[in-house]
Design a protein around this motif. Structure first.
Motif, PDB file in Angstrom:
ATOM      1  N   GLY A   6      19.206  38.945  22.529  1.00 34.92           N
ATOM      2  CA  GLY A   6      20.331  39.791  22.174  1.00 34.92           C
ATOM      3  C   GLY A   6      21.226  40.031  23.368  1.00 34.92           C
ATOM      4  N   VAL A   7      22.125  40.986  23.225  1.00 30.81           N
ATOM      5  CA  VAL A   7      23.063  41.337  24.290  1.00 30.81           C
ATOM      6  C   VAL A   7      22.530  42.575  25.012  1.00 30.81           C
ATOM      7  N   VAL A   8      22.486  42.507  26.325  1.00 32.42           N
ATOM      8  CA  VAL A   8      21.950  43.620  27.109  1.00 32.42           C
ATOM      9  C   VAL A   8      22.789  43.768  28.375  1.00 32.42           C
ATOM     10  N   GLN A   9      22.885  44.985  28.857  1.00 35.62           N
ATOM     11  CA  GLN A   9      23.668  45.246  30.072  1.00 35.62           C
ATOM     12  C   GLN A   9      22.878  44.858  31.321  1.00 35.62           C
ATOM     13  N   PRO A  10      23.570  44.497  32.373  1.00 33.56           N
ATOM     14  CA  PRO A  10      22.880  44.212  33.649  1.00 33.56           C
ATOM     15  C   PRO A  10      22.011  45.392  34.078  1.00 33.56           C
ATOM     16  N   GLY A  11      20.821  45.046  34.579  1.00 31.37           N
ATOM     17  CA  GLY A  11      19.885  46.055  35.026  1.00 31.37           C
ATOM     18  C   GLY A  11      18.923  46.547  33.959  1.00 31.37           C
ATOM     19  N   ARG A  12      19.196  46.234  32.699  1.00 27.35           N
ATOM     20  CA  ARG A  12      18.330  46.681  31.612  1.00 27.35           C
ATOM     21  C   ARG A  12      17.201  45.686  31.378  1.00 27.35           C
ATOM     22  N   SER A  13      16.364  46.007  30.390  1.00 24.32           N
ATOM     23  CA  SER A  13      15.184  45.190  30.090  1.00 24.32           C
ATOM     24  C   SER A  13      15.233  44.638  28.677  1.00 24.32           C
ATOM     25  N   LEU A  14      14.446  43.597  28.463  1.00 29.95           N
ATOM     26  CA  LEU A  14      14.334  42.970  27.145  1.00 29.95           C
ATOM     27  C   LEU A  14      12.973  42.290  27.082  1.00 29.95           C
ATOM     28  N   ARG A  15      12.353  42.288  25.911  1.00 31.51           N
ATOM     29  CA  ARG A  15      11.097  41.561  25.746  1.00 31.51           C
ATOM     30  C   ARG A  15      11.255  40.509  24.674  1.00 31.51           C
ATOM     31  N   LEU A  16      10.953  39.280  25.035  1.00 31.76           N
ATOM     32  CA  LEU A  16      10.971  38.176  24.097  1.00 31.76           C
ATOM     33  C   LEU A  16       9.568  37.931  23.560  1.00 31.76           C
TER      34      LEU A  16
END
Lengths: 121, 108
Positions: free
Chosen positions: A10-20
């Motif tokens: 997805g779309v996320v801001q710099p510095g944030r987290s995401l789990r695939l």
């Protein structure tokens, strides 16, 4: 037949987290090492991380070391990639891929269709 | 890190012609090299491993050769479904495993 299905992009801001996540089916997931490989828009393939069949060992590309964590849940036939401190240059399609054997650990014989991660403010 | 360099960047061929793609490693990788095919919007597909062994289900028109630092993927008679981007990858020295930048095979 072997199937690998990625999700979580997805779309996320710099510095944030995401789990695939990568859901595996059609083979004995717990017997195979697994990779994450990424492809920036219009660019080539870049290996990201590998995890041993039993989760006992992991290795990372320098570009993501200390920010990304690969893991697996063999009881759920699922591979994960936790991505922290995301940067704009992490924008890419992320593929999960199966390694065919210990001897051919670096090779990938089956790939998922990929999930797009876009890092943008 | 082993740098893989592919040439040419783009190869224009007519259906039925022979296509020869090259891959050079910055240091010896023995025969630990694979070749992948990728079509637009699709995942890569493994064609060749250990420099010359075809993966399961890959047509015989695809062949690989080489060892050390110089490798070749040959498509003996290019079919319409073969127009795609091809990547080489070394898996001898790691981490990291490294890919070439790709060769696009296009219709002449």
């Amino acid at each position: 037949q072997v199937q690998l299905v990625e999700s979580g992009g997805g779309v996320v801001q710099p510095g944030r987290s995401l789990r695939l996540s990568c859901a595996a089916s059609g083979f004995s997931f717990s017997a195979y090492g697994m990779h994450w490989v990424r492809q920036a828009p219009g660019k080539g393939l870049e290996w990201v991380a590998v995890i041993w069949y039993d989760g006992s060992n992991q290795n990372y590309a320098d570009a993501v070391k200390g920010r990304f964590t690969i893991s697996r849940d063999n009881s759920k036939n699922t591979l994960y990639l936790q991505m922290n401190s995301l940067r704009v240059d992490d924008t890419a399609v992320y593929f999960c891929a199966r390694s065919p054997s210990v001897v051919l650990l670096g090779l990938s014989d089956f790939w998922g269709q990929g999930t797009l991660v876009t890092v943008s403010s | 890190e082993v740098v893989m360099t592919q040439s040419p960047a783009t190869l224009s061929v007519s259906p039925g012609e022979r296509a020869t793609l090259s891959c050079r490693a910055s240091q010896s990788v023995s025969s630990k090299i694979g070749w992948y095919q990728q079509k637009p919007g699709q995942a890569p597909r493994l064609l060749i491993y250990d420099a010359s062994t075809r993966a399961t289900g890959i047509p015989a028109r695809f062949s690989g050769s080489g060892s050390g630092t110089e490798f070749t993927l040959t498509i003996s008679s290019v079919q319409s479904e073969d127009f795609a981007v091809y990547y080489c990858q070394q898996y001898n020295k790691w981490p990291p495993w490294t890919f070439g930048q790709g060769t696009k095979v296009e219709i002449k």
